[in-house]
Design a protein around this motif. Sequence first.
Motif, PDB file in Angstrom:
ATOM      1  N   TRP A 243       0.835  -1.193   0.000  1.00 47.49           N
ATOM      2  CA  TRP A 243       0.000   0.000   0.000  1.00 47.49           C
ATOM      3  C   TRP A 243       0.875   1.250   0.000  1.00 47.49           C
ATOM      4  O   TRP A 243       2.077   1.175   0.247  1.00 47.49           O
ATOM      5  CB  TRP A 243      -0.943   0.006   1.204  1.00 47.49           C
ATOM      6  CG  TRP A 243      -2.111  -0.933   1.029  1.00 47.49           C
ATOM      7  CD1 TRP A 243      -2.098  -2.148   0.406  1.00 47.49           C
ATOM      8  CD2 TRP A 243      -3.453  -0.718   1.470  1.00 47.49           C
ATOM      9  NE1 TRP A 243      -3.354  -2.694   0.440  1.00 47.49           N
ATOM     10  CE2 TRP A 243      -4.205  -1.855   1.083  1.00 47.49           C
ATOM     11  CE3 TRP A 243      -4.100   0.321   2.157  1.00 47.49           C
ATOM     12  CZ2 TRP A 243      -5.571  -1.968   1.359  1.00 47.49           C
ATOM     13  CZ3 TRP A 243      -5.448   0.197   2.432  1.00 47.49           C
ATOM     14  CH2 TRP A 243      -6.182  -0.932   2.035  1.00 47.49           C
TER      15      TRP A 243
ATOM     16  N   PHE B  49       8.153   4.972   5.503  1.00 51.25           N
ATOM     17  CA  PHE B  49       8.099   6.249   6.211  1.00 51.25           C
ATOM     18  C   PHE B  49       7.161   6.214   7.415  1.00 51.25           C
ATOM     19  O   PHE B  49       6.205   5.441   7.457  1.00 51.25           O
ATOM     20  CB  PHE B  49       7.585   7.361   5.281  1.00 51.25           C
ATOM     21  CG  PHE B  49       8.482   7.647   4.120  1.00 51.25           C
ATOM     22  CD1 PHE B  49       9.517   8.558   4.234  1.00 51.25           C
ATOM     23  CD2 PHE B  49       8.291   6.997   2.917  1.00 51.25           C
ATOM     24  CE1 PHE B  49      10.347   8.815   3.155  1.00 51.25           C
ATOM     25  CE2 PHE B  49       9.119   7.252   1.828  1.00 51.25           C
ATOM     26  CZ  PHE B  49      10.142   8.173   1.958  1.00 51.25           C
ATOM     27  N   SER B  50       7.448   7.082   8.373  1.00 52.45           N
ATOM     28  CA  SER B  50       6.461   7.389   9.402  1.00 52.45           C
ATOM     29  C   SER B  50       6.415   8.906   9.537  1.00 52.45           C
ATOM     30  O   SER B  50       7.357   9.606   9.168  1.00 52.45           O
ATOM     31  CB  SER B  50       6.835   6.743  10.735  1.00 52.45           C
ATOM     32  OG  SER B  50       7.920   7.422  11.335  1.00 52.45           O
ATOM     33  N   TRP B  51       5.309   9.404  10.035  1.00 52.32           N
ATOM     34  CA  TRP B  51       5.112  10.846  10.179  1.00 52.32           C
ATOM     35  C   TRP B  51       4.898  11.176  11.642  1.00 52.32           C
ATOM     36  O   TRP B  51       4.281  10.402  12.390  1.00 52.32           O
ATOM     37  CB  TRP B  51       3.889  11.322   9.380  1.00 52.32           C
ATOM     38  CG  TRP B  51       4.160  11.428   7.927  1.00 52.32           C
ATOM     39  CD1 TRP B  51       4.449  12.557   7.225  1.00 52.32           C
ATOM     40  CD2 TRP B  51       4.182  10.360   6.969  1.00 52.32           C
ATOM     41  NE1 TRP B  51       4.654  12.248   5.894  1.00 52.32           N
ATOM     42  CE2 TRP B  51       4.503  10.926   5.709  1.00 52.32           C
ATOM     43  CE3 TRP B  51       3.974   8.974   7.046  1.00 52.32           C
ATOM     44  CZ2 TRP B  51       4.604  10.150   4.552  1.00 52.32           C
ATOM     45  CZ3 TRP B  51       4.079   8.214   5.897  1.00 52.32           C
ATOM     46  CH2 TRP B  51       4.389   8.808   4.668  1.00 52.32           C
TER      47      TRP B  51
ATOM     48  N   LEU C   3       2.629   8.205  13.080  1.00 52.20           N
ATOM     49  CA  LEU C   3       1.840   7.170  12.424  1.00 52.20           C
ATOM     50  C   LEU C   3       2.534   6.614  11.195  1.00 52.20           C
ATOM     51  O   LEU C   3       3.340   7.282  10.551  1.00 52.20           O
ATOM     52  CB  LEU C   3       0.439   7.677  12.090  1.00 52.20           C
ATOM     53  CG  LEU C   3       0.227   9.105  11.619  1.00 52.20           C
ATOM     54  CD1 LEU C   3       0.551   9.202  10.150  1.00 52.20           C
ATOM     55  CD2 LEU C   3      -1.228   9.513  11.836  1.00 52.20           C
ATOM     56  N   PHE C   4       2.227   5.359  10.925  1.00 53.73           N
ATOM     57  CA  PHE C   4       2.785   4.665   9.768  1.00 53.73           C
ATOM     58  C   PHE C   4       1.842   3.538   9.394  1.00 53.73           C
ATOM     59  O   PHE C   4       0.911   3.228  10.141  1.00 53.73           O
ATOM     60  CB  PHE C   4       4.186   4.125  10.083  1.00 53.73           C
ATOM     61  CG  PHE C   4       4.239   3.163  11.230  1.00 53.73           C
ATOM     62  CD1 PHE C   4       4.149   1.795  11.008  1.00 53.73           C
ATOM     63  CD2 PHE C   4       4.375   3.619  12.534  1.00 53.73           C
ATOM     64  CE1 PHE C   4       4.200   0.907  12.071  1.00 53.73           C
ATOM     65  CE2 PHE C   4       4.423   2.732  13.599  1.00 53.73           C
ATOM     66  CZ  PHE C   4       4.334   1.371  13.378  1.00 53.73           C
ATOM     67  N   THR C   5       2.082   2.930   8.243  1.00 51.46           N
ATOM     68  CA  THR C   5       1.209   1.847   7.788  1.00 51.46           C
ATOM     69  C   THR C   5       2.008   0.560   7.659  1.00 51.46           C
ATOM     70  O   THR C   5       3.218   0.587   7.453  1.00 51.46           O
ATOM     71  CB  THR C   5       0.530   2.217   6.450  1.00 51.46           C
ATOM     72  OG1 THR C   5      -0.427   1.224   6.110  1.00 51.46           O
ATOM     73  CG2 THR C   5       1.545   2.337   5.315  1.00 51.46           C
TER      74      THR C   5
ATOM     75  N   TRP D  21      -4.226  -3.188   4.649  1.00 53.16           N
ATOM     76  CA  TRP D  21      -3.210  -2.720   5.569  1.00 53.16           C
ATOM     77  C   TRP D  21      -3.862  -1.909   6.698  1.00 53.16           C
ATOM     78  O   TRP D  21      -5.034  -1.547   6.598  1.00 53.16           O
ATOM     79  CB  TRP D  21      -2.162  -1.869   4.836  1.00 53.16           C
ATOM     80  CG  TRP D  21      -1.189  -2.700   4.056  1.00 53.16           C
ATOM     81  CD1 TRP D  21      -1.467  -3.863   3.396  1.00 53.16           C
ATOM     82  CD2 TRP D  21       0.206  -2.448   3.873  1.00 53.16           C
ATOM     83  NE1 TRP D  21      -0.315  -4.337   2.802  1.00 53.16           N
ATOM     84  CE2 TRP D  21       0.720  -3.502   3.069  1.00 53.16           C
ATOM     85  CE3 TRP D  21       1.070  -1.442   4.297  1.00 53.16           C
ATOM     86  CZ2 TRP D  21       2.062  -3.562   2.692  1.00 53.16           C
ATOM     87  CZ3 TRP D  21       2.409  -1.505   3.915  1.00 53.16           C
ATOM     88  CH2 TRP D  21       2.898  -2.563   3.128  1.00 53.16           C
TER      89      TRP D  21
ATOM     90  N   ILE E 277      -3.233   1.318   9.757  1.00 51.62           N
ATOM     91  CA  ILE E 277      -2.406   2.437  10.213  1.00 51.62           C
ATOM     92  C   ILE E 277      -2.175   2.252  11.700  1.00 51.62           C
ATOM     93  O   ILE E 277      -3.126   2.035  12.459  1.00 51.62           O
ATOM     94  CB  ILE E 277      -3.103   3.792   9.978  1.00 51.62           C
ATOM     95  CG1 ILE E 277      -3.269   4.067   8.492  1.00 51.62           C
ATOM     96  CG2 ILE E 277      -2.333   4.907  10.684  1.00 51.62           C
ATOM     97  CD1 ILE E 277      -2.230   4.977   7.890  1.00 51.62           C
TER      98      ILE E 277
END
Lengths: 263, 263
Positions: A217, A245-247, B197-199, B217, B219
């Motif tokens: 995804w 990535f993470s935010w 946050l990440f997936t 997926w 989060i």
Amino acid sequence: MAPKWRELADRIAARIRNGDYAPGERLPHIRELVEAGAGSKSTVHAAYKALEAEGLVTSSRGHGTVVRSLAPLKRLGIERYDKAKWRDGDQVAFIADRVASGRAYRRNEQTQTVGLVAAPPIVAAAYGVPSGTEVYARARLVKEGDRPTHTLTSYYLPEIVEGTRLIDPNPGPAGRGGGFRVLYDAGYEIDHMTEELFTRPAAANEVALLQLPSSEWVIELHRSTYTAEDLLVEFAIGVHAGSRFSWRYDFPVPDSTANKGRQ
Amino acid sequence: MAPKWRELADRIAARIRNGDYAPGERLPHIRELVEAGAGSKSTVHAAYKALEAEGLVTSSRGHGTVVRSLAPLKRLGIERYDKAKWRDGDQVAFIADRVASGRAYRRNEQTQTVGLVAAPPIVAAAYGVPSGTEVYARARLVKEGDRPTHTLTSYYLPEIVEGTRLIDPNPGPAGRGGGFRVLYDAGYEIDHMTEELFTRPAAANEVALLQLPSSEWVIELHRSTYTAEDLLVEFAIGVHAGSRFSWRYDFPVPDSTANKGRQ
DNA sequence: TAGTGGTCTAGACCACTTC
DNA sequence: AAGTGGTCTAGACCACTAA
């Protein structure tokens, strides 16, 4: 009772997490497991495909199936937009990142195309113009070394960027200082932003462009950048490989009963 | 040349996006396409499985394959943490959301378990305690009507929550005012937060718990909540169905060359 | 050229839903 | 009981990689 391919996949997944198969190592070949009595070729293949969908392995024809060595997530915080990086220095923000981490800058790590396009609905809504209005689109494919990591497409109103380097059809990586610097030089100093993000399955063309493992995804990021007068000067859409990535965001707990101005 | 199942899937996907197959409508049965010469049963099945992975359809045994009607993303902003919702009122934040959107509150929309557990590494790191230290874990499964939407597990240091309603083993939906209200009453007024946050692919148990379409997926959200003195009073981990939410954040453009205190 | 994963078939059988 | 999607097999063949 779980299907045979599921049980096989779970057994292998457990061994991977357990370290029996180390990252980078080859899994048993499909035909080996068939001979070992794990099931028919299709069944073993289904198990391997499940492991791939779960992000544990990657398969390639003619080569084999190897345990994926997943790089740690790259953590993105708002400091990547620090004014010091693009206003005072002469480096594009992402180049500044490279320098800070000691990696060499390579010319082809960012490619871009610029042109007038009919505004997609989301872009039109962000700017409050009719859908189909012509806007400038500046599309980049950002790479880390050889691997593409995300795409980023910025949309601008023509009256803001007409005559600037931003829409030069043959720029370097956005030129000295990057897009925010160009806007700054044109009299639009950015002041605050909004980011909205969500995840969705990758489209077929994104799988190819970002070299994604099948069935991965992506994270889609919508970034709105405003001046202190609340004028929207850039609306950008990013598409990021989900596994890379993470935010991170910091914010005060809102209090609508107090008068503190902007939240 | 793309495989046969890929081409079939793309043809059907195009018809779905085109509206030939409306949301909720049944796709042709697998055996029908086989008779129509689309390929063998396995091939058609592979195409349908791909469409499912792309979020376009859902299949169920004995029933058929129907076009998925995807609800619009629920947009989450930081206003969901507004102090007015939990300090001044008497409603848990998520209930206030329901009231605002005119939906009825149902008692079973949130279930929870509370207990002492050994801190997982991430939790231990957040609190700066040795991994394995005992902390309280308060796990909820949040539903919207019948459908679960996400899990949320809060971790607390015992010295902060000992003796409060938070660790009552038989609470309602966190009781009057929710967890933040309990902390407030105990002398810990929350002031600011960090969300990261990440997936990632859904784990097998999450697929079951959140009733996810196969291969969807999730989060994962890590929320740290601090008092004005920068004391971490809650660390929470949320797992959200990827296709149901978006997150939105507003922030000023950082300027490390200025002296503005907290960014 | 040998060996890998990927595709495809025809058909048997299973698990589940609906009537 | 009838009809749906899902699993599984055995084997042929294809597409790609590496030596």
